[in-house]
Write a protein that holds these residues in place. Structure first.
Motif, PDB file in Angstrom:
ATOM      1  N   GLU A 218       0.833  -1.211   0.000  1.00 32.12           N
ATOM      2  CA  GLU A 218       0.000   0.000   0.000  1.00 32.12           C
ATOM      3  C   GLU A 218       0.865   1.258   0.000  1.00 32.12           C
ATOM      4  O   GLU A 218       1.757   1.415   0.846  1.00 32.12           O
ATOM      5  CB  GLU A 218      -0.910  -0.016   1.230  1.00 32.12           C
ATOM      6  CG  GLU A 218      -1.930   1.112   1.266  1.00 32.12           C
ATOM      7  CD  GLU A 218      -2.892   0.955   2.432  1.00 32.12           C
ATOM      8  OE1 GLU A 218      -3.347   1.986   2.954  1.00 32.12           O
ATOM      9  OE2 GLU A 218      -3.176  -0.195   2.823  1.00 32.12           O
ATOM     10  N   ASP A 219       0.620   2.122  -0.987  1.00 32.09           N
ATOM     11  CA  ASP A 219       1.263   3.449  -1.068  1.00 32.09           C
ATOM     12  C   ASP A 219       2.791   3.362  -1.044  1.00 32.09           C
ATOM     13  O   ASP A 219       3.470   4.221  -0.476  1.00 32.09           O
ATOM     14  CB  ASP A 219       0.797   4.349   0.085  1.00 32.09           C
ATOM     15  CG  ASP A 219      -0.704   4.584   0.065  1.00 32.09           C
ATOM     16  OD1 ASP A 219      -1.286   4.552  -1.022  1.00 32.09           O
ATOM     17  OD2 ASP A 219      -1.285   4.780   1.153  1.00 32.09           O
ATOM     18  N   LEU A 220       3.342   2.346  -1.693  1.00 28.09           N
ATOM     19  CA  LEU A 220       4.790   2.138  -1.650  1.00 28.09           C
ATOM     20  C   LEU A 220       5.511   3.045  -2.644  1.00 28.09           C
ATOM     21  O   LEU A 220       5.187   3.065  -3.831  1.00 28.09           O
ATOM     22  CB  LEU A 220       5.116   0.670  -1.977  1.00 28.09           C
ATOM     23  CG  LEU A 220       6.597   0.310  -2.055  1.00 28.09           C
ATOM     24  CD1 LEU A 220       7.236   0.422  -0.677  1.00 28.09           C
ATOM     25  CD2 LEU A 220       6.769  -1.106  -2.604  1.00 28.09           C
ATOM     26  N   THR A 221       6.499   3.783  -2.148  1.00 30.04           N
ATOM     27  CA  THR A 221       7.346   4.620  -2.991  1.00 30.04           C
ATOM     28  C   THR A 221       8.806   4.337  -2.646  1.00 30.04           C
ATOM     29  O   THR A 221       9.177   4.268  -1.466  1.00 30.04           O
ATOM     30  CB  THR A 221       7.037   6.113  -2.792  1.00 30.04           C
ATOM     31  OG1 THR A 221       5.704   6.385  -3.236  1.00 30.04           O
ATOM     32  CG2 THR A 221       7.994   6.986  -3.585  1.00 30.04           C
ATOM     33  N   VAL A 222       9.617   4.155  -3.678  1.00 28.35           N
ATOM     34  CA  VAL A 222      11.056   3.916  -3.527  1.00 28.35           C
ATOM     35  C   VAL A 222      11.778   4.859  -4.476  1.00 28.35           C
ATOM     36  O   VAL A 222      11.357   5.035  -5.626  1.00 28.35           O
ATOM     37  CB  VAL A 222      11.430   2.458  -3.858  1.00 28.35           C
ATOM     38  CG1 VAL A 222      12.943   2.255  -3.779  1.00 28.35           C
ATOM     39  CG2 VAL A 222      10.721   1.491  -2.925  1.00 28.35           C
TER      40      VAL A 222
ATOM     41  N   SER B 280      16.962  10.571  -5.025  1.00 25.76           N
ATOM     42  CA  SER B 280      15.814  11.482  -5.196  1.00 25.76           C
ATOM     43  C   SER B 280      15.018  11.235  -6.473  1.00 25.76           C
ATOM     44  O   SER B 280      14.079  11.977  -6.763  1.00 25.76           O
ATOM     45  CB  SER B 280      16.281  12.954  -5.174  1.00 25.76           C
ATOM     46  OG  SER B 280      16.921  13.249  -3.953  1.00 25.76           O
ATOM     47  N   LYS B 281      15.359  10.204  -7.241  1.00 26.62           N
ATOM     48  CA  LYS B 281      14.591   9.884  -8.442  1.00 26.62           C
ATOM     49  C   LYS B 281      13.659   8.712  -8.139  1.00 26.62           C
ATOM     50  O   LYS B 281      14.124   7.630  -7.776  1.00 26.62           O
ATOM     51  CB  LYS B 281      15.511   9.515  -9.597  1.00 26.62           C
ATOM     52  CG  LYS B 281      14.760   9.140 -10.867  1.00 26.62           C
ATOM     53  CD  LYS B 281      15.712   8.729 -11.969  1.00 26.62           C
ATOM     54  CE  LYS B 281      14.940   8.306 -13.224  1.00 26.62           C
ATOM     55  NZ  LYS B 281      15.852   7.879 -14.322  1.00 26.62           N
TER      56      LYS B 281
ATOM     57  N   LYS C 213      12.352   1.910   1.751  1.00 26.32           N
ATOM     58  CA  LYS C 213      11.169   2.566   1.209  1.00 26.32           C
ATOM     59  C   LYS C 213      11.161   4.030   1.643  1.00 26.32           C
ATOM     60  O   LYS C 213      11.557   4.344   2.769  1.00 26.32           O
ATOM     61  CB  LYS C 213       9.900   1.882   1.717  1.00 26.32           C
ATOM     62  CG  LYS C 213       9.780   0.416   1.366  1.00 26.32           C
ATOM     63  CD  LYS C 213       8.440  -0.153   1.825  1.00 26.32           C
ATOM     64  CE  LYS C 213       8.346  -0.280   3.337  1.00 26.32           C
ATOM     65  NZ  LYS C 213       9.232  -1.359   3.857  1.00 26.32           N
ATOM     66  N   VAL C 214      10.671   4.887   0.762  1.00 23.39           N
ATOM     67  CA  VAL C 214      10.419   6.276   1.137  1.00 23.39           C
ATOM     68  C   VAL C 214       9.093   6.370   1.879  1.00 23.39           C
ATOM     69  O   VAL C 214       8.950   7.127   2.842  1.00 23.39           O
ATOM     70  CB  VAL C 214      10.405   7.187  -0.114  1.00 23.39           C
ATOM     71  CG1 VAL C 214       9.964   8.603   0.244  1.00 23.39           C
ATOM     72  CG2 VAL C 214      11.774   7.206  -0.771  1.00 23.39           C
ATOM     73  N   ALA C 215       8.124   5.573   1.426  1.00 21.77           N
ATOM     74  CA  ALA C 215       6.795   5.592   2.037  1.00 21.77           C
ATOM     75  C   ALA C 215       6.113   4.264   1.752  1.00 21.77           C
ATOM     76  O   ALA C 215       6.552   3.479   0.907  1.00 21.77           O
ATOM     77  CB  ALA C 215       5.959   6.753   1.477  1.00 21.77           C
ATOM     78  N   GLY C 216       5.034   4.019   2.481  1.00 17.21           N
ATOM     79  CA  GLY C 216       4.224   2.835   2.236  1.00 17.21           C
ATOM     80  C   GLY C 216       4.488   1.723   3.230  1.00 17.21           C
ATOM     81  O   GLY C 216       5.415   1.778   4.037  1.00 17.21           O
ATOM     82  N   HIS C 217       3.622   0.707   3.174  1.00 16.22           N
ATOM     83  CA  HIS C 217       3.833  -0.453   4.031  1.00 16.22           C
ATOM     84  C   HIS C 217       3.437  -1.735   3.309  1.00 16.22           C
ATOM     85  O   HIS C 217       2.714  -1.715   2.313  1.00 16.22           O
ATOM     86  CB  HIS C 217       3.071  -0.308   5.356  1.00 16.22           C
ATOM     87  CG  HIS C 217       1.585  -0.384   5.228  1.00 16.22           C
ATOM     88  ND1 HIS C 217       0.785   0.728   5.111  1.00 16.22           N
ATOM     89  CD2 HIS C 217       0.741  -1.452   5.208  1.00 16.22           C
ATOM     90  CE1 HIS C 217      -0.474   0.355   5.026  1.00 16.22           C
ATOM     91  NE2 HIS C 217      -0.532  -0.956   5.072  1.00 16.22           N
TER      92      HIS C 217
END
Length: 266
Positions: free
Chosen positions: A15-19, A23-24, A63-67
């Protein structure tokens, strides 16, 4: 204290995963669900983030965000229920060890690093080699095996873990047709036994024959779901853009709709 389950009916919930790298964004806002007992493919063009997705799920890249949850719990809580076969190119094949030793390493999660594997563990590892047709190479140095044989050994290492969810990163890349059929047969048997198999895959022509669940990925999720619903010319165009012309999408879809084996080689 017991951690509450999150999406326990799903083998994998992302869910909502961002990597991102430097910074790209490599993966952006990924939502990805896999029900239990399916063989799922992660498919997309080069640079789509397919391998990064698996590695982020397994905590190998940050991960930058998400779980992520597996059968309702975090990967850390479910580590013993997960098997992983990395890309062959990421493995040091010059490491001096035998095929049997490589497979036995798959038992360390159960044994712990301080307990040495005994006779029963060696027998279990040998039986895993038998399942992948590599028992006669048990004492062979891993560096002396062909690429396809090395891949089978790493698959045996995953099998010996007796996991519930298996992740494989391009297991059919660079192997011959016989090895590919053997690997697919093993993975189908895992699925038929109720295991969940998630594969980064590169060959569009075999997707509909090999898999029953599909994620089309290109940094973002293009589409996901049952193969029969997701594997369409429109979704392929969205995922691959201009590259799809090189893949001859019309012939691909027509041939498979007519029932010709998608993996047939000319």
């Amino acid at each position: 204290m017991t951690t509450a389950l999150h999406e326990p009916d799903l083998a994998l919930h992302v869910e909502d995963l961002t990597v991102s790298y430097q910074s790209k964004p490599v993966l952006w806002d990924i939502d990805f669900d896999v029900p239990p007992g399916v063989m799922a493919a992660i498919v997309g063009p080069n640079g789509a983030g397919k391998s990064t997705l698996i590695k982020s799920i397994l905590g190998l890249v940050p991960k930058v965000a998400g779980h992520v949850t597996l059968h309702g719990r975090t990967y850390r809580a479910q580590r013993s229920r997960v098997g992983y076969v990395p890309q062959r190119s990421s493995v040091d094949w010059d490491f001096p060890t035998t095929a049997l030793d490589v497979v036995t390493m798959g038992l360390y999660g159960r044994l712990g690093w301080l307990r040495r594997p005994g006779r029963s563990e060696r027998r279990e590892a040998f039986e895993a080699l038998e399942r992948v047709g590599m028992e006669t190479f048990a004492d062979r140095q891993i560096s002396q095996l062909s690429g396809g044989q090395q891949q089978r050994v790493f698959l045996a290492r995953a099998l010996v873990q007796q996991a519930d969810v298996y992740f494989l990163d391009e297991p059919m890349a660079g192997v011959d047709a016989t090895t590919e059929r053997a690997i697919v047969d093993i993975l189908h048997r895992l699925r038929d036994a109720g295991k969940t198999v998630i594969v980064v895959h590169h060959d569009l022509q075999t997707v509909r024959n090999y898999f029953d669940w599909l994620l089309l990925l290109n940094v973002r999720v293009i589409a996901q779901g049952a193969v029969g619903e997701v594997y369409t010319a429109d979704n392929l165009r969205k995922a691959y853009g201009g590259q799809i012309a090189l893949l001859d999408e019309h012939a691909l879809l027509t041939r498979e709709s007519a029932g010709e084996p998608a993996g047939a080689r000319r």
